[in-house]
Scaffold this active site. Sequence first.
Site, short mmCIF file in Angstrom:
data_model
loop_
_atom_site.label_atom_id
_atom_site.label_comp_id
_atom_site.label_asym_id
_atom_site.label_seq_id
_atom_site.Cartn_x
_atom_site.Cartn_y
_atom_site.Cartn_z
NE ARG A 25 -3.85 -2.36 2.04
CZ ARG A 25 -4.62 -2.63 1.17
NH1 ARG A 25 -4.74 -2.05 0.11
NH2 ARG A 25 -5.26 -4.04 1.30
CB ILE A 74 3.72 5.69 2.72
CG1 ILE A 74 3.67 5.82 4.39
CG2 ILE A 74 4.11 6.90 2.12
CD1 ILE A 74 5.18 5.79 4.91
CG HIS A 122 6.63 3.31 -8.43
ND1 HIS A 122 8.12 3.91 -8.47
CD2 HIS A 122 5.83 4.26 -8.21
CE1 HIS A 122 7.94 5.04 -8.42
NE2 HIS A 122 6.73 5.44 -8.41
P1 AMP Z 1 5.98 8.33 -7.75
O1 AMP Z 1 5.65 9.79 -7.46
O2 AMP Z 1 5.30 7.80 -8.97
O3 AMP Z 1 7.54 8.25 -7.79
O4 AMP Z 1 5.47 7.52 -6.76
C1 AMP Z 1 6.06 7.26 -5.44
C2 AMP Z 1 5.31 6.52 -4.64
O5 AMP Z 1 5.97 6.17 -3.50
C3 AMP Z 1 4.49 8.06 -3.79
O6 AMP Z 1 3.07 7.80 -4.17
C4 AMP Z 1 4.69 7.79 -2.48
O7 AMP Z 1 3.69 7.92 -1.71
C5 AMP Z 1 5.11 6.23 -2.27
N1 AMP Z 1 6.05 5.99 -1.03
C6 AMP Z 1 7.21 6.52 -0.93
N2 AMP Z 1 7.84 5.78 -0.09
C7 AMP Z 1 6.99 4.82 0.41
C8 AMP Z 1 6.87 3.84 1.43
N3 AMP Z 1 8.05 3.75 2.59
N4 AMP Z 1 5.80 3.02 1.65
C9 AMP Z 1 4.91 3.26 0.81
N5 AMP Z 1 4.98 4.08 -0.18
C10 AMP Z 1 5.81 4.76 -0.30
#
Ligand code: AMP
Length: 112
Positions: A27, A29, A98
């Site tokens: 999920r 964060i 991702h």
């Molecule tokens: P992007 O902007 O496409 O690079 O998405 C990165 C995503 O990773 C964002 O939606 C963040 O909220 C999410 N994110 C960053 N660190 C974590 C973490 N430790 N656990 C879960 N999600 C994360």
Amino acid sequence: MTIFTKIINKEVPAEIVYEDEHCLAFRDINPQAPTHVLLIPKKEIPTMNDATPADRTILGHLLLTAPKIAAQEGIAEDGYRLVLNTNASAGQTVFHIHMHIIGGRPLGWPPG
Ligand code: AMP
């Protein structure tokens, strides 16, 4: 190495919803919708621009796994969005590819 590798290695906690040999889903964060899951390959690929034909199998696997996770989350029939942000203008902040799986509410188009 990014924080996602630490999540893969279970060095940083995450709410994992799916895992197999090649990928992991957990999920987000900072969820942007009632369901917001990130699906990542275990292989470190910084951006989609770095993907090569050698990554064909893993990328195909991600695309075929996303609908299974959507079904597991109960959003497959209602509808969901798969997003792969790449580099600055798309808002990529973590440089380990991702796939965002987003759903559970009507989603606007086009993206902001
Ligand atoms: P992007 O902007 O496409 O690079 O998405 C990165 C995503 O990773 C964002 O939606 C963040 O909220 C999410 N994110 C960053 N660190 C974590 C973490 N430790 N656990 C879960 N999600 C994360």
